[in-house]
Scaffold this motif. Structure first.
Motif, short mmCIF file in Angstrom:
data_model
loop_
_atom_site.label_atom_id
_atom_site.label_comp_id
_atom_site.label_asym_id
_atom_site.label_seq_id
_atom_site.Cartn_x
_atom_site.Cartn_y
_atom_site.Cartn_z
N THR A 62 0.82 -1.22 0.00
CA THR A 62 0.00 0.00 0.00
C THR A 62 0.85 1.27 0.00
OG1 THR A 62 -0.14 -0.11 2.43
CG2 THR A 62 -1.93 -1.13 1.15
N GLY A 63 2.18 1.11 -0.10
CA GLY A 63 3.06 2.26 -0.21
C GLY A 63 3.39 2.93 1.11
N THR A 64 3.22 2.20 2.23
CA THR A 64 3.57 2.75 3.53
C THR A 64 5.06 2.99 3.61
OG1 THR A 64 1.74 1.55 4.54
CG2 THR A 64 3.44 2.39 6.02
N ASP A 65 5.46 4.13 4.19
CA ASP A 65 6.88 4.46 4.35
C ASP A 65 7.60 3.32 5.06
OD1 ASP A 65 9.35 5.52 4.77
OD2 ASP A 65 8.66 7.34 5.78
N ALA A 66 8.68 2.83 4.45
CA ALA A 66 9.41 1.68 5.00
C ALA A 66 10.02 1.98 6.37
CB ALA A 66 10.52 1.25 4.03
N SER A 67 10.16 3.24 6.71
CA SER A 67 10.74 3.59 8.01
C SER A 67 9.70 3.64 9.12
CB SER A 67 11.44 4.96 7.93
OG SER A 67 10.51 5.98 7.63
N MET A 68 8.41 3.50 8.75
CA MET A 68 7.35 3.53 9.76
C MET A 68 7.38 2.27 10.60
SD MET A 68 5.68 6.37 9.59
CE MET A 68 4.12 6.00 10.36
N PRO A 69 7.05 2.37 11.91
CA PRO A 69 7.03 1.18 12.77
C PRO A 69 6.07 0.13 12.22
CG PRO A 69 6.85 3.17 14.09
CD PRO A 69 6.69 3.59 12.66
N GLY A 70 6.54 -1.10 12.17
CA GLY A 70 5.66 -2.18 11.76
C GLY A 70 5.92 -2.70 10.37
N THR A 71 6.50 -1.89 9.48
CA THR A 71 6.79 -2.39 8.14
C THR A 71 7.86 -3.48 8.20
OG1 THR A 71 8.31 -0.52 7.87
CG2 THR A 71 6.10 -0.29 6.94
N THR A 72 8.83 -3.33 9.08
CA THR A 72 9.80 -4.37 9.41
C THR A 72 10.17 -4.21 10.88
OG1 THR A 72 11.76 -3.05 8.87
CG2 THR A 72 10.78 -4.33 7.08
N LEU A 73 10.62 -5.31 11.49
CA LEU A 73 11.02 -5.23 12.89
C LEU A 73 12.28 -4.40 13.06
CD1 LEU A 73 10.38 -8.88 14.15
CD2 LEU A 73 9.02 -6.83 14.60
N ARG A 74 13.10 -4.31 12.01
CA ARG A 74 14.34 -3.53 12.09
C ARG A 74 14.07 -2.05 12.29
NH1 ARG A 74 15.58 -6.87 7.71
NH2 ARG A 74 15.12 -5.15 6.29
N HIS A 75 12.92 -1.59 11.80
CA HIS A 75 12.60 -0.16 11.93
C HIS A 75 11.82 0.14 13.21
CE1 HIS A 75 13.17 -0.25 7.41
NE2 HIS A 75 14.00 0.70 7.81
N LEU A 76 11.72 -0.85 14.08
CA LEU A 76 11.02 -0.64 15.34
C LEU A 76 12.02 -0.12 16.37
CD1 LEU A 76 8.07 -1.14 16.27
CD2 LEU A 76 8.86 -3.26 17.31
N GLY A 77 12.01 1.18 16.61
CA GLY A 77 12.96 1.79 17.52
C GLY A 77 12.67 1.49 18.97
N PHE A 78 13.59 1.94 19.83
CA PHE A 78 13.46 1.65 21.26
C PHE A 78 12.20 2.28 21.83
CE2 PHE A 78 14.29 2.80 25.71
CZ PHE A 78 14.56 1.54 26.23
N LYS A 79 11.86 3.49 21.37
CA LYS A 79 10.69 4.18 21.87
C LYS A 79 9.41 3.41 21.55
CE LYS A 79 8.30 8.64 21.77
NZ LYS A 79 8.28 10.01 21.20
N ALA A 80 9.38 2.77 20.38
CA ALA A 80 8.20 1.98 20.01
C ALA A 80 8.22 0.60 20.66
CB ALA A 80 8.13 1.84 18.49
N PHE A 81 9.44 0.05 20.85
CA PHE A 81 9.55 -1.30 21.39
C PHE A 81 9.26 -1.37 22.88
CE2 PHE A 81 12.12 -4.62 23.44
CZ PHE A 81 11.62 -5.75 22.79
N LEU A 82 9.64 -0.33 23.62
CA LEU A 82 9.52 -0.36 25.08
C LEU A 82 8.09 -0.62 25.56
CD1 LEU A 82 11.06 -0.14 27.71
CD2 LEU A 82 10.68 2.34 27.68
N PRO A 83 7.08 0.13 25.08
CA PRO A 83 5.72 -0.16 25.54
C PRO A 83 5.23 -1.54 25.10
CG PRO A 83 5.69 1.48 23.78
CD PRO A 83 7.10 1.32 24.20
#
Length: 318
Positions: A62-83
């Protein structure tokens, strides 16, 4: 919308079977509650991984930005992973406390307390923690929930002839833990897709419960499981957990959030009905009245207790 509502009702029914099947396992084997909680997570993980991968592929299409959380686990930063890791911690405690409550009391009363109290507690605690001001109806729903819970306990004492205090306390602990799960889910604004959230949550919970089961000797009970019991374990991990999850979110696409939150309250009532049919658990007149009062309190809290919860709040209940 009717199809969506039916899918959510189906999810509630599937989640309701968790406590019933678990009670059969506890009465027929030496399987510990915390061990069953761990096995449920382990069985469900591969399916949630597949669902997560499918979700990620859909986001990329659907053309979601590859850097957005969830498109890959690699792009899941600490701020998103902690909760998400915090949700996994709550999930681990909930699995252990809820299933132990089922083991020590019954599927019906344990589920009614563990799942009906959290929406009311969330509606009250959201005020100081999340700035969601509770109204008069929300406060009254809390009072009603306390009265309903007390009536359930009195009914259980009347039908069993004893106060199963340990089981009641475990059910109350499960309710408090699930309240923390819900509040954390509301606080998190990372926007992580639902199946990515579920996979990380369950994976973290499994990592926490695994060593606990090993240290407490919980794996010894596996020797008492036959083919039928292993099929029950697989059922709990696949049907109410994974299929129920998919059914719920499929229904959410076409069902208003308020209506879906009300339909989900059918789960503890389904459990009470199934426990009566398959386990012979009887609530009694006082217990039935308490269950209805508790359910009404949940509906009021869901309708007037502030913004609707995120999708991740309802999926791991059963």
């Amino acid at each position: 919308m009717i199809q969506g509502a039916l899918l959510i009702a189906l999810a509630a029914l599937l989640w309701a079977t968790t406590g019933i099947v678990a009670k059969f396992l506890f009465t027929g084997t030496e399987l510990e509650a915390i061990t069953l909680g761990f096995l449920r997570l382990v069985v469900a993980l591969p399916f949630f991984w597949l669902l997560m991968r499918r979700e990620q592929a859909r986001l990329r299409r659907t053309g979601t930005d590859a850097s957005m959380p969830g498109t890959t686990l690699r792009h899941l930063g600490f701020k998103a992973f902690l909760p998400l890791a915090a949700l996994g911690l709550f999930q681990a405690f909930y699995q252990g406390s809820y299933l132990l409550a089922v083991d020590l009391t019954g599927a019906g009363i344990a589920t009614l307390i563990a799942l009906c109290l959290p929406p009311v507690l969330v509606a009250i605690l959201a005020a100081p923690l999340l700035g969601e001001k509770p109204g008069l109806l929300t406060v009254l729903s809390l009072v009603a929930a306390i009265v309903g819970t007390a009536m359930l306990v009195l009914s259980d004492m009347d039908t069993t002839g004893t106060l199963r205090l340990a089981g009641i306390l475990m059910a109350l602990l499960a309710a408090v833990v699930y309240t923390g799960f819900t509040l954390t889910s509301r606080y998190s604004s990372a926007g992580t897709p639902v199946f990515t959230t579920a996979f990380i949550c369950f994976f973290t919970a499994a990592l926490i419960l695994g060593p606990v089961v090993w240290l407490t000797g919980g794996f010894a009970g596996l020797e008492t499981l036959g083919v039928q019991q292993w099929l029950m374990v697989a059922y709990i991990g696949v049907v109410p957990t994974c299929i129920g999850y998919v059914s719920f979110f499929s229904g959410m696409r076409t069902t208003p959030a308020t209506l879906s939150s009300i339909i989900v309250t059918l789960e503890p009532l389904f459990v009470a009905l199934l426990a009566w049919v398959f386990l012979g658990e009887i609530l009694g007149p006082i217990g039935i009245a308490g269950a209805l009062i508790l359910t009404a309190a949940v509906i009021v809290a869901s309708r007037y207790g502030g913004k609707a919860g995120t999708g991740a709040e309802a999926d791991t209940a059963g």
